[in-house]
Structure formats: structure tokens, C-alpha cells
Design a protein around this motif. Structure first.
Motif, PDB file in Angstrom:
ATOM      1  N   SER A 499      76.646  34.413  36.977  1.00  0.00           N
ATOM      2  CA  SER A 499      76.410  33.009  37.251  1.00  0.00           C
ATOM      3  C   SER A 499      75.493  32.865  38.467  1.00  0.00           C
ATOM      4  CB  SER A 499      77.737  32.288  37.497  1.00  0.00           C
ATOM      5  OG  SER A 499      78.368  32.834  38.651  1.00  0.00           O
ATOM      6  N   ASP A 500      75.049  31.647  38.664  1.00  0.00           N
ATOM      7  CA  ASP A 500      74.211  31.395  39.838  1.00  0.00           C
ATOM      8  C   ASP A 500      74.970  31.674  41.126  1.00  0.00           C
ATOM      9  OD1 ASP A 500      72.233  30.641  38.146  1.00  0.00           O
ATOM     10  OD2 ASP A 500      72.598  28.474  38.352  1.00  0.00           O
ATOM     11  N   ARG A 501      76.237  31.368  41.154  1.00  0.00           N
ATOM     12  CA  ARG A 501      77.038  31.633  42.351  1.00  0.00           C
ATOM     13  C   ARG A 501      77.132  33.127  42.624  1.00  0.00           C
ATOM     14  NH1 ARG A 501      80.728  30.030  45.935  1.00  0.00           N
ATOM     15  NH2 ARG A 501      82.531  31.385  46.324  1.00  0.00           N
ATOM     16  N   ASP A 502      77.339  33.931  41.544  1.00  0.00           N
ATOM     17  CA  ASP A 502      77.407  35.386  41.733  1.00  0.00           C
ATOM     18  C   ASP A 502      76.086  35.940  42.256  1.00  0.00           C
ATOM     19  OD1 ASP A 502      80.030  35.497  40.964  1.00  0.00           O
ATOM     20  OD2 ASP A 502      79.571  35.935  38.855  1.00  0.00           O
ATOM     21  N   GLU A 503      74.986  35.388  41.740  1.00  0.00           N
ATOM     22  CA  GLU A 503      73.689  35.842  42.236  1.00  0.00           C
ATOM     23  C   GLU A 503      73.523  35.514  43.725  1.00  0.00           C
ATOM     24  OE1 GLU A 503      70.742  34.127  39.782  1.00  0.00           O
ATOM     25  OE2 GLU A 503      71.140  35.436  38.057  1.00  0.00           O
ATOM     26  N   ARG A 504      73.959  34.324  44.128  1.00  0.00           N
ATOM     27  CA  ARG A 504      73.886  33.970  45.542  1.00  0.00           C
ATOM     28  C   ARG A 504      74.755  34.891  46.386  1.00  0.00           C
ATOM     29  NH1 ARG A 504      74.247  28.630  43.601  1.00  0.00           N
ATOM     30  NH2 ARG A 504      76.432  28.514  44.326  1.00  0.00           N
ATOM     31  N   VAL A 505      75.980  35.197  45.876  1.00  0.00           N
ATOM     32  CA  VAL A 505      76.873  36.101  46.614  1.00  0.00           C
ATOM     33  C   VAL A 505      76.233  37.470  46.786  1.00  0.00           C
ATOM     34  CG1 VAL A 505      79.075  37.322  46.516  1.00  0.00           C
ATOM     35  CG2 VAL A 505      78.980  34.885  45.975  1.00  0.00           C
ATOM     36  N   ILE A 506      75.587  37.951  45.717  1.00  0.00           N
ATOM     37  CA  ILE A 506      74.919  39.261  45.814  1.00  0.00           C
ATOM     38  C   ILE A 506      73.829  39.220  46.890  1.00  0.00           C
ATOM     39  CG2 ILE A 506      73.452  40.897  44.591  1.00  0.00           C
ATOM     40  CD1 ILE A 506      74.966  40.151  42.028  1.00  0.00           C
ATOM     41  N   CYS A 507      73.058  38.143  46.886  1.00  0.00           N
ATOM     42  CA  CYS A 507      72.001  38.024  47.896  1.00  0.00           C
ATOM     43  C   CYS A 507      72.588  37.922  49.297  1.00  0.00           C
ATOM     44  CB  CYS A 507      71.146  36.792  47.595  1.00  0.00           C
ATOM     45  SG  CYS A 507      70.164  36.933  46.083  1.00  0.00           S
ATOM     46  N   TYR A 508      73.675  37.167  49.448  1.00  0.00           N
ATOM     47  CA  TYR A 508      74.310  37.045  50.756  1.00  0.00           C
ATOM     48  C   TYR A 508      74.829  38.395  51.241  1.00  0.00           C
ATOM     49  CZ  TYR A 508      74.159  31.997  49.921  1.00  0.00           C
ATOM     50  OH  TYR A 508      73.758  30.725  49.679  1.00  0.00           O
ATOM     51  N   ILE A 509      75.392  39.169  50.308  1.00  0.00           N
ATOM     52  CA  ILE A 509      75.919  40.490  50.689  1.00  0.00           C
ATOM     53  C   ILE A 509      74.781  41.417  51.129  1.00  0.00           C
ATOM     54  CG2 ILE A 509      77.031  42.571  49.776  1.00  0.00           C
ATOM     55  CD1 ILE A 509      78.828  40.772  48.118  1.00  0.00           C
ATOM     56  N   VAL A 510      73.665  41.381  50.382  1.00  0.00           N
ATOM     57  CA  VAL A 510      72.507  42.215  50.769  1.00  0.00           C
ATOM     58  C   VAL A 510      71.981  41.785  52.138  1.00  0.00           C
ATOM     59  CG1 VAL A 510      70.140  42.823  50.168  1.00  0.00           C
ATOM     60  CG2 VAL A 510      71.887  42.739  48.394  1.00  0.00           C
ATOM     61  N   ASN A 511      71.851  40.473  52.347  1.00  0.00           N
ATOM     62  CA  ASN A 511      71.391  39.987  53.654  1.00  0.00           C
ATOM     63  C   ASN A 511      72.348  40.387  54.768  1.00  0.00           C
ATOM     64  OD1 ASN A 511      69.172  38.813  52.485  1.00  0.00           O
ATOM     65  ND2 ASN A 511      70.069  36.775  52.357  1.00  0.00           N
ATOM     66  N   SER A 512      73.643  40.293  54.493  1.00  0.00           N
ATOM     67  CA  SER A 512      74.643  40.666  55.501  1.00  0.00           C
ATOM     68  C   SER A 512      74.564  42.149  55.819  1.00  0.00           C
ATOM     69  CB  SER A 512      76.049  40.295  55.011  1.00  0.00           C
ATOM     70  OG  SER A 512      76.154  38.900  54.775  1.00  0.00           O
ATOM     71  N   ALA A 513      74.312  42.975  54.781  1.00  0.00           N
ATOM     72  CA  ALA A 513      74.180  44.417  55.027  1.00  0.00           C
ATOM     73  C   ALA A 513      72.976  44.714  55.918  1.00  0.00           C
ATOM     74  CB  ALA A 513      74.066  45.153  53.696  1.00  0.00           C
ATOM     75  N   GLU A 514      71.856  44.039  55.628  1.00  0.00           N
ATOM     76  CA  GLU A 514      70.676  44.220  56.480  1.00  0.00           C
ATOM     77  C   GLU A 514      70.945  43.725  57.897  1.00  0.00           C
ATOM     78  OE1 GLU A 514      67.500  42.252  54.560  1.00  0.00           O
ATOM     79  OE2 GLU A 514      67.216  43.802  53.021  1.00  0.00           O
ATOM     80  N   TYR A 515      71.659  42.628  58.029  1.00  0.00           N
ATOM     81  CA  TYR A 515      72.003  42.100  59.357  1.00  0.00           C
ATOM     82  C   TYR A 515      72.864  43.096  60.134  1.00  0.00           C
ATOM     83  CZ  TYR A 515      74.551  39.333  62.810  1.00  0.00           C
ATOM     84  OH  TYR A 515      75.131  38.879  63.967  1.00  0.00           O
ATOM     85  N   CYS A 516      73.836  43.682  59.454  1.00  0.00           N
ATOM     86  CA  CYS A 516      74.705  44.675  60.117  1.00  0.00           C
ATOM     87  C   CYS A 516      73.903  45.899  60.550  1.00  0.00           C
ATOM     88  CB  CYS A 516      75.836  45.088  59.180  1.00  0.00           C
ATOM     89  SG  CYS A 516      77.026  43.780  58.826  1.00  0.00           S
ATOM     90  N   HIS A 517      73.003  46.318  59.682  1.00  0.00           N
ATOM     91  CA  HIS A 517      72.185  47.490  60.026  1.00  0.00           C
ATOM     92  C   HIS A 517      71.306  47.209  61.241  1.00  0.00           C
ATOM     93  CE1 HIS A 517      69.718  51.071  59.477  1.00  0.00           C
ATOM     94  NE2 HIS A 517      68.644  50.294  59.515  1.00  0.00           N
ATOM     95  N   LYS A 518      70.655  46.068  61.253  1.00  0.00           N
ATOM     96  CA  LYS A 518      69.783  45.716  62.371  1.00  0.00           C
ATOM     97  C   LYS A 518      70.569  45.508  63.656  1.00  0.00           C
ATOM     98  CE  LYS A 518      66.462  42.184  63.820  1.00  0.00           C
ATOM     99  NZ  LYS A 518      65.785  40.914  63.454  1.00  0.00           N
TER     100      LYS A 518
END
Length: 682
Positions: A499-518
Motif C-alpha cells: 500500500s501507499d502507507r507501506d511504501e512511505r514506511v519503507i522510505c521512512y525506515i531507509v531515511n532513518s537508517a541513513e540518519y543513524c549512520h550519519k
């Protein structure tokens, strides 16, 4: 002529038959010339013959004169040797008398000094028996000086006897001084009014004795002062970790109570400083015993409270004895670690913010007093860690509590996570990741206030485990199944629709992972810089930069630049700068007169033009405001104008910090005149 042809010469002289009538006159002329040349040659030969004879005669005369001179020199040398022998014969008896006089004078001087030494030793013995310390101290200095004159006579029995007697007197003085100091701190100083003055005089005697006597006396005094401390805090009642603060209160109260009494000691002895060092060593030893003998793990709140009080005490000692202080504002958060489930009283909260305010004011005062020298004699000893380092092996319980707290906060953040981002957010990361790093930063801040050793490394391992646990939580939130990115991430086969919500969650998780790494990298690079050292270097380099700007400023504005950049400078320092600029004394005097009057009007010396040209190139007119002659136009340069003009001198190679200082230094090196150039020619 080099190449002369006779035939051509004749044809030239007689070109026609008619001209042959002149042959006879020409022949007569040539014959006459030949005779004249022959006569000259004959005269030259005769003259040369006469010169050779005369040269031989002159050479013979010179040789004879040299022989006569050599003979006279030999004769003079012989007579000189004879005269020397006669003088030696005449002065032989005089030399004997001179040596005799010298020996007699030395003997009289030695006997006089020996008499003085015997008398001084006897007087010193009387003073020692009567404990007249003030007089004995001066007498000791005199005897030491007299003894130094008899170092070459150590084997003479009388000298040996006097030295042994002097040694025994010093031993008697030492025993008397130690005996008198044993009464210090027993209450006799309040009963006997002159006891403190008596002991102060005794310190003069100790200074006159060997340095080892002073060391022994100070060590004995410190040990005696700390005897009651050991007895009190080795008992079962106070030999506990939660009583650590009372230890520091005891020594501070002791030093405050006896401050006036301890003034009997010379400042150079550093008695309070040495006492604190011994106190710290004994305290460390006792705390190590308490921590090692615990049957169970120590309570975290008690352990951290004891550590915090220890760190604060070390800071107080470092500040008192010149070692500087470390910022402990973040140390106030230590108290919250072990009391997270306990309510704080109003007094606790008030004390907490009072400490924060005091720390803030202390940092401001440190900035104001940055130029003040806080070093004290013997302050090379580092009080930081002298006691607190004994807590290091036992802070594992603190790390366990931090890990437990971080894991609990992680679970709470994941449970409260909405897996959505507020509309209009710029970073598009999950709030749990930002909250988690805020908690991690606070944890790192607390630990760095305690230690930067093994415990900090252990906390780093905890952060690794917490971030791995968070990554597992994020991984578990990804949709299961499917192909492409999701399938590669989850390891599931098959294909599902998201769903669109799942796609947003996936993007949020990827962004959060990059944020944690940085953020992890930035966090590691940050609690590494030495802020205090950087601040010190910047402050000192700014002073050197200001000084160079004044030296390189034009002569007509040097006083204004000096006032603007070095407002606390003295006229003497300003004169030294003028000398470094290479100005003549006459030119310096006129500038100094204007400077002392506080007037910005400074006349341009006649010799200043080439100097100013050699110092630095003139800045562009668009960047530096022109300063007209104040005497003619009545212009007074403002602080901003002077600063702008001074800054232009260092512009070009760099703008800030050490590079700007190097740029100014290179400009100074380009000067071809003045004493300042010598600094770079060494």
C-alpha cells in the motif's frame, strides 16, 4: 715599416729621370742619419757597461751591511741574556721574600677565619642549647660560608674536629626543631602565645640545614596531620562508600581551621599542597580497599555520587594549586542516573541549579582571567584522576545500568512510534531515531563527565548493541514478501502488493537508517576535540596577531592601532614596538609624547616613508578608508577604521587563526630594516 721594399721606396723617391738630380743630397742625408744612430748605440753600450759595474758595487755593499746587522743582533741577544741572568740574580732574594709574604698573608687569613669559625661554632652551640632559632639560622649561614673556605684542609685534625662538632650541632638543632613541631596541632599554640613565632623561627633553621631536613619535617607533619584521618575513616562506621563526601569535608575543614596556624611555614615549602597530595594517596588506598572488599556489587547511585564528589574535590584542588579546572556542569546529571525512579525534593532541585549557575559564572570568570597566571610552584602534579581513577574498574555496574536504561527507552520509543512523519517535516525520518540519539548523546555526556578511559569504551560497545537492536526493530517493521527491494531486504520469495502507507514506511525506515549512520559518525568526531586547548591557542595567537598588526601598521596610525588592538598596553610596551619598527630615538619621542597625551595626532617622520613601504604593500583604497593628516584636517580615527586598516595588513594569504598569523609573520620578514628583521635572521 714591417714590410718595406727598397725598389718601391726608390721608385717612389725618384719617379722620373729629372728627379735623379736629388740623389746626391739624399745620400748625404742618409749617411748623416747613420752616423747619428751609431753614435747613440755607442753611448748606450758605454752607459750599460758603467751601470753593471755600479750594480755589483751596490750588491757588495748591501751584503756587507747585512753581515754587520747580523753580527749586531747576535751581540744584542748575548747582552740581553747576560742582563736577564743579572736581573735573576738580583731578584732571587726578592722572589723568596714575595713568596714568603704571600704564604704569611694566606696563613694569617686562614688563622683569622679559623678563629672566626671556632667562635661561630661555639656561639651556634650556645644558641642551639637555648633554642634561639632566629639567631641560629643566621649563624648557620655564617658557619657554612666559613666551612667552605676550609674544604682544602679537610684532613687537618683541628678542621676535622670542628666539622664533626658542627655536624653534631646541626643534628641537635634538627632534633630540637622536630621536637618543637611535634607540639603543633595539640592545642599548645593557643596556650603559648609565642609558640607560633618560635616555630616560624625554627623554619628558618630548617631552611639553613640540608634540603633533606625540610623534606623530612614536611613529610612528618603531613603524616601526623593525617593520622587522625586514617583512624577516623578506617573505622567500620565511616569506611563506607556513601561516606566519601565526608572525607573531603574533613580535609577542607582541617585546612580552613588551620590556615592561620600553617602560615608559620614558608610559602616555598608548599605545605598545604604536599598535605593534599598525601591525603589523596591515602584516600585512594582506602577507597580501593572499600571497593575491593565489597561482597556484592555497589549501588550505582552511591557509586556515582561518590565518584562525582571525588571529581569535584579534584577540581577544587587543581584550581587551588594551579592545575586548572574541568567543566563539571554536565556532572550534575550524574545524580539523576541512580535516582530516576525517586522523586527529588525542592532542596535537591535548588542545589542542582545553583551548581549550574556557579559553573556558568566560573566559566565566565575564567574567560575574563584568561591572561592571569594560575600556576604555582610545584604545580606540575596533576590532581585530576589521583583519586577518581580507583573507581574505573568498578564502573561496570554503571555501564550495565546505562545499557538497561537505553534498552528500556528503545522499547518505549518503538512502541510509541507512529511510523509516520509529521506533514511539513524536512528530514522525513522517524521520531524514534531522533529521540534515541538524544538519549545516546545524554548518556555519552554523562559518561564523559565521569571518565574517558575504559568505561567510555565499554559504553561505546553498549551503543553498538543498542543501535543493532534498533536496526532489528526497523527490519522487523518492513513488509514481508514480495520481490525487488523489499524481497531482497526481507529474504522472502513471492510477490505482494504494498500500500501507499507501506511504501512511505519503507522510505521512512531507509531515511532513518541513513540518519543513524550519519549521526553516529558525527557523534564519534564530536565529545575528540580539546575545546579548552583550542580556546587557549586561539587566545594566545590573537595576541601575537594583534602585536604583529601594530608593528606592521603605518607610522602615522601606529598609536591608534595600538590603542584599538591592545587597549591594556603600557607606554613602555608601546616604546618597545616603536623600536621593533626601526624608528629613530627622535622620531620615537614625538610619537610617545602624543601617545601619552592621548592625542591621535602623529606627525610623519622623514625617515618613515621608506620604512612603511618596505613593511607591507598599501591596501586597495576601496577596502581601507583613507586617514588624512589629523594635524591639518582635525580628523580623529575611529576604532572601526583602525581595525579595518590593521586587518588589511594581514589580508591576502588567510583570514583567521594560525594562517593569518603566518601571513603577518611573512610580511614582517620582508622588511629590510629595523631590529625586527633580526628575529628572522637568527
Amino acid at each position: 715599416m714591417d714590410k718595406m721594399s727598397t725598389l718601391e721606396y726608390i721608385n717612389q723617391m725618384f719617379p722620373t729621370e729629372a728627379s735623379l738630380s736629388g740623389v746626391e743630397p739624399l745620400m748625404q742625408k742618409i749617411q748623416s742619419e747613420i752616423r747619428r744612430v751609431d753614435a747613440g748605440i755607442l753611448a748606450a753600450v758605454r752607459q750599460q757597461s758603467n751601470s753593471g759595474t755600479k750594480a755589483k758595487e751596490d750588491l757588495a755593499a748591501a751584503t756587507h751591511a747585512v753581515e754587520e746587522l747580523t753580527y749586531k743582533i747576535r751581540e744584542i741577544k748575548t747582552k740581553a741574556e747576560q742582563s736577564e741572568m743579572m736581573v735573576q740574580e738580583i731578584c732571587r732574594d726578592i722572589k723568596k721574600l714575595d713568596f714568603a709574604k704571600k704564604h704569611i698573608t694566606t696563613t694569617i687569613t686562614a688563622l683569622h677565619r679559623l678563629t672566626m669559625l671556632v667562635s661561630a661554632v661555639e656561639q651556634l652551640q650556645i644558641m642551639a642549647s637555648k633554642r634561639q632559632y632566629k639567631e641560629a639560622a643566621a649563624q648557620l649561614e655564617a658557619v657554612n660560608q666559613l666551612c667552605s673556605h676550609f674544604e682544602a684542609y679537610r684532613d687537618i685534625p683541628k678542621i676535622t674536629e670542628l666539622r664533626e662538632k658542627f655536624k653534631s650541632i646541626k643534628q641537635i638543632l634538627k632534633s630540637h626543631v622536630f621536637s618543637d613541631f611535634s607540639s603543633l596541632g595539640t592545642g599548645k599554640e593557643s596556650e603559648e602565645t609565642n609558640l607560633l613565632q618560635h616555630l616560624s623561627d625554627a623554619c628558618l633553621v630548617v631552611d639553613a640545614l640540608e634540603p633533606s631536613v625540610k623534606e623530612e619535617l614536611v613529610n612528618n607533619f603531613c603524616s601526623r596531620e593525617l593520622t587522625s584521618y586514617e583512624q577516623i575513616f578506617e573505622g567500620a562506621e565511616l569506611a563506607k562508600l556513601d561516606k566519601t563526601e565526608r572525607r573531603y569535608a574533613w580535609i577542607k575543614r582541617r585546612m580552613r581551621t588551620n590556615e592561620e596556624i600553617w602560615k608559620i611555614f614558608p610559602t616555598s615549602w608548599l605545605v598545604p599542597y604536599r598535605l593534599c597530595i598525601q591525603f589523596c594517596k591515602k584516600t585512594r588506598k582506602q577507597l580501593e580497599g572499600i571497593l575491593d572488599n565489597m561482597k556484592e556489587k555497589p549501588d550505582v547511585a552511591t557509586l556515582l555520587m561518590a565518584l562525582q564528589r571525588t571529581l569535584e574535590f579534584e577540581d577544587e584542588l587543581a584550581e587551588k594549586f594551579g592545575g586548572g579546572t574541568q567543566s563539571r556542569e554536565i556532572g550534575n546529571e550524574i545524580e539523576e542516573i541512580g535516582r530516576q525512579n525517586n522523586s527529588q525534593s525542592a532542596s535537591d532541585i535548588r542545589k542542582k541549579y545553583e551548581k549550574k549557575l556557579a559553573a556558568h559564572q566560573g566559566s565566565e570568570n575564567e574567560e575574563k582571567d584568561g591572561n592571569k597566571d594560575l600556576s604555582a610552584p610545584g604545580a606540575g602534579f596533576n590532581f585530576h584522576g589521583i583519586i577518581s581513577s580507583c573507581f574505573e574498574p568498578h564502573l561496570i555496574v554503571y555501564i550495565e545500568l546505562e545499557e538497561k536504561t537505553l534498552m528500556e527507552n528503545l522499547e518505549k520509543l518503538v512502541q510509541e512510534e507512529t511510523w509516520d512523519v509529521e506533514e511539513g517535516s524536512q528530514n522525513n525520518v522517524l521520531s524514534s531515531s531522533m529521540q534515541l540519539f538524544l538519549i545516546i548523546k545524554r548518556s555519552l555526556k554523562r559518561c564523559s563527565a565521569l571518565t574517558k578511559s575504559q568505561t567510555l569504551y565499554n559504553l561505546f560497545k553498549v551503543f553498538q548493541r543498542v543501535l543493532k537492536a534498533y536496526a532489528t526493530k526497523l527490519f522487523g517493521r518492513l513488509p514481508k514478501g514480495g520481490t525487488g527491494i523489499v524481497a531482497a531486504a526481507t529474504g522472502m520469495d513471492g510477490q505482494i502488493k504494498t500500500s501507499d502507507r507501506d511504501e512511505r514506511v519503507i522510505c521512512y525506515i531507509v531515511n532513518s537508517a541513513e540518519y543513524c549512520h550519519k549521526t553516529s559518525g558525527e557523534l564519534a568526531e564530536s565529545t575528540s576535540g580539546a575545546a579548552g586547548y583550542s580556546k587557549f591557542v586561539s587566545r594566545e595567537m590573537s595576541k601575537a596577531e594583534a602585536l604583529l598588526k601594530v608593528i606592521l601598521s603605518p607610522v602615522d596610525s601606529v598609536a591608534d592601532t595600538y590603542r584599538a588592538l591592545l587597549p591594556e598596553g603600557t607606554p613602555m610596551e608601546f616604546q618597545r614596538i616603536l623600536e621593533l619598527k626601526g624608528l629613530k630615538k627622535s622620531d620615537q619621542q614625538s610619537i610617545l609624547d602624543d601617545f601619552n597625551k592621548g592625542s591621535p595626532a602623529i606627525s610623519q617622520p622623514s625617515s618613515a616613508a621608506p620604512v612603511g613601504q618596505s613593511m607591507a604593500p598599501a591596501p586597495p583604497a576601496s577596502t581601507v578608508p583613507a586617514i588624512s593628516n589629523p594635524a591639518s584636517a582635525g580628523f580623529i580615527a575611529s576604532r572601526e577604521d583602525v581595525l579595518t586598516r590593521a586587518a588589511a595588513l594581514g589580508r591576502g594569504a588567510a583570514t583567521t587563526g594560525f594562517k593569518r598569523f603566518l601571513a603577518l609573520t611573512e610580511a614582517a620578514k620582508d622588511r629590510k630594516d629595523g631590529p625586527f628583521r633580526k628575529l628572522f635572521n637568527a
